[in-house]
Enzyme design. Structure first.
Site, PDB file in Angstrom:
ATOM      1  N   GLU A 151       0.809  -1.211   0.000  1.00 21.31           N
ATOM      2  CA  GLU A 151       0.000   0.000   0.000  1.00 21.31           C
ATOM      3  C   GLU A 151       0.848   1.269   0.000  1.00 21.31           C
ATOM      4  O   GLU A 151       0.613   2.201  -0.761  1.00 21.31           O
ATOM      5  CB  GLU A 151      -0.935  -0.014   1.217  1.00 21.31           C
ATOM      6  CG  GLU A 151      -1.854   1.185   1.251  1.00 21.31           C
ATOM      7  CD  GLU A 151      -2.933   1.039   2.318  1.00 21.31           C
ATOM      8  OE1 GLU A 151      -3.171  -0.080   2.776  1.00 21.31           O
ATOM      9  OE2 GLU A 151      -3.517   2.063   2.690  1.00 21.31           O
TER      10      GLU A 151
ATOM     11  N   SER B  97      -8.973   6.322   7.325  1.00 26.00           N
ATOM     12  CA  SER B  97      -9.617   6.181   8.634  1.00 26.00           C
ATOM     13  C   SER B  97      -8.639   6.665   9.703  1.00 26.00           C
ATOM     14  O   SER B  97      -8.990   7.429  10.589  1.00 26.00           O
ATOM     15  CB  SER B  97      -9.979   4.723   8.894  1.00 26.00           C
ATOM     16  OG  SER B  97     -10.681   4.196   7.803  1.00 26.00           O
TER      17      SER B  97
ATOM     18  N   SER C  18      -1.327   8.114   7.930  1.00 24.83           N
ATOM     19  CA  SER C  18       0.077   7.726   7.826  1.00 24.83           C
ATOM     20  C   SER C  18       0.887   8.895   7.294  1.00 24.83           C
ATOM     21  O   SER C  18       0.425   9.610   6.403  1.00 24.83           O
ATOM     22  CB  SER C  18       0.259   6.544   6.859  1.00 24.83           C
ATOM     23  OG  SER C  18      -0.087   5.348   7.490  1.00 24.83           O
TER      24      SER C  18
ATOM     25  N   ARG D 192       7.841   5.340   6.299  1.00 22.33           N
ATOM     26  CA  ARG D 192       6.689   5.780   7.111  1.00 22.33           C
ATOM     27  C   ARG D 192       7.257   6.285   8.423  1.00 22.33           C
ATOM     28  O   ARG D 192       7.752   5.514   9.235  1.00 22.33           O
ATOM     29  CB  ARG D 192       5.720   4.633   7.349  1.00 22.33           C
ATOM     30  CG  ARG D 192       4.469   5.065   8.142  1.00 22.33           C
ATOM     31  CD  ARG D 192       3.583   3.873   8.468  1.00 22.33           C
ATOM     32  NE  ARG D 192       2.310   4.270   9.024  1.00 22.33           N
ATOM     33  CZ  ARG D 192       2.077   4.559  10.307  1.00 22.33           C
ATOM     34  NH1 ARG D 192       3.061   4.514  11.171  1.00 22.33           N
ATOM     35  NH2 ARG D 192       0.869   4.914  10.721  1.00 22.33           N
TER      36      ARG D 192
END
Lengths: 308, 308
Positions: A140, A187, A190, A202
């Site tokens: 992702e 939701s 990141s 990340r």
């Protein structure tokens, strides 16, 4: 967002001449791909905790009818994850898996169905049962970064600031693009430091994201569509519920002490000293307060991270 | 918290032998000051956006009756700022401004009335009118730091961790006390790097604080007392409303991919995919979700700041 690099590399996507088309003030304007072949189907999906996002290629009607099988748009559609059935029906009706004019049900064609998000794992069996296809699950984070780089590099008007509903384009220097911080709000949130294609990390994230804001909006205002919430939030006054510095110190003291009277001291802080209950507040004011509380919070988590 | 250093320096406070007394599991146990003189009154006040906090010295009854005018407790009381009248009445009834046995109304006595907080400016005239005293306004940050240093240095059991309602004392090394980060949670939150007595810097803060948590709790659960909210929050289950990683990916995938299944992905995120409305949720579950959303957020803002 789909792994465009890979699809371009594999000759599936021709990004030359890509540009936004249609009404730029639309929420999700399509991207024109004038040189893209209409053969086969191009669909990719991201299945998150709240929303399913589809991107697919739709060939131009006139290109088709004139025998030229090139040109069309990348289109973006979303569904609530809780309404997976609607999404599956949309894919079936629009023949997104098998291309135009080809029979649904045949799996011998050049079907490409890239998928990201936790739901790509959770709902893999549903797609297998319904369409007989396996999801090609991509990382992702990798695809988000590739998609952001694509937009920043190839689609000038996809970079803009927005103030009071008005868009102002941002010119992105291709020489100084990296590093940048990509804040991906779903939701949850990141935050990704992007140093180049496929070079990213990340660095942080927060559980207070779109799910929190809209979850609370549903509970407090009863609105069930995200777009309704956004519209409400544009019409309210956050000072009905938010406590600002002036409320604590008084305006004169702010002037004397050089304090910024309007600085937000506590989101929803004015509720404590009020005798009002939920039904006494306007939905607009609640929505505006939620929007400022959580967008400022995301900005702060990022800011604390960059400028300690 | 009051400027204890200054009061000690000026001979008003004798902190020798200071210790917590009474039931340590109480919310605000008093601090015993065995050598403190009972002459005159000692009162200080912090008037914030939500609460007024009083600290005052109460001489021992037996010390008084035996002619020894030393020994007593520092006591802590709070009132909602919106109920200033109750606070004023408490001060009047307990003669906190003029000492015991002395007439109310006389202003020729050794009255010390230190005050902090935005309300010390905003409500200065009220105290002047009601009691004829001026508030001696001290810098809030300075007094918070002095108070924290006092507790950390002189009151061993004031340093503790709390897990599932159980306190575990923390031994504070006097050699390695500084620097530490002081997180002062009021309506909003201030984060202060403390390097010593009177050596500190407000490094960051957030508008998502106690006011946000309890403001939303009032709206969502209808509870009007902060202690009721805390009690509710101990009885609920946040997984009714919170979206965790397992909900997005499925449990098997978490196992396979080495993801932490129980990590909080989005506070209130489960509300989005639910058909329930506010009245379908239990107050306990709402309270627990609010508590975890905002305490984690405060921890995160701090963490991002310390470990970028």
């Amino acid at each position: 967002m789909t792994n465009l690099d890979e699809m371009e590399y594999n000759g599936l996507l021709d990004l030359e001449g890509a540009e936004l088309c249609g009404d730029l003030e639309e929420r999700n304007p399509p991207i024109s791909l004038p040189n893209q072949s209409s053969d086969g189907a191009l669909l990719a999906v991201d299945i998150g905790g709240t929303l399913i996002k589809l991107v697919y290629f739709e060939g131009n009607e006139d290109a088709m009818s004139h025998g030229r099988a090139t040109g069309g748009q990348l289109r973006f559609v979303k569904f609530q994850t809780s309404r997976l059935d609607e999404c599956l029906e949309f894919i079936r009706l629009n023949r997104l898996l098998y291309g135009r004019g080809l029979d649904t049900g045949s799996t011998s064609l050049n079907v490409k169905f890239k998928a990201t998000g936790g739901g790509a794992f959770k709902f893999a069996d549903v797609f297998k049962e319904k369409f007989g296809v396996s999801l090609d699950k991509l990382d992702e984070m990798d695809t988000v970064v590739t998609g952001a780089n694509f937009l920043l590099k190839k689609i000038p008007n996809e970079s803009f600031t927005c103030m009071h509903g008005k868009r102002t384009p941002v010119v992105v220097s291709q020489q100084n693009l990296f590093p940048y911080l990509l804040v991906n709000i779903g939701s949850g949130v990141s935050m990704i430091k992007v140093m180049g294609n496929r070079k990213f990390e990340r660095v942080t994230g927060t559980h207070i994201g779109g799910g929190t804001m809209f979850g609370l909006a549903k509970l407090l205002t009863g609105c069930t569509r995200y777009d309704d919430f956004l519209q409400l939030s544009q019409q309210g006054d956050n000072l009905v519920l938010d406590l600002i510095v002036k409320d604590i110190c008084g305006e004169l003291v702010c002037l004397k002490q050089g304090l910024s009277a309007s600085t937000l001291a506590s989101s929803f802080g004015k509720v404590l000293s009020s005798r009002r209950k939920l039904s006494d507040y306007k939905a607009e004011d609640l929505a505006t307060t939620l929007l400022s509380a959580f967008t400022y919070n995301i900005a702060q988590v990022i800011y604390s991270f960059i400028y300690p």
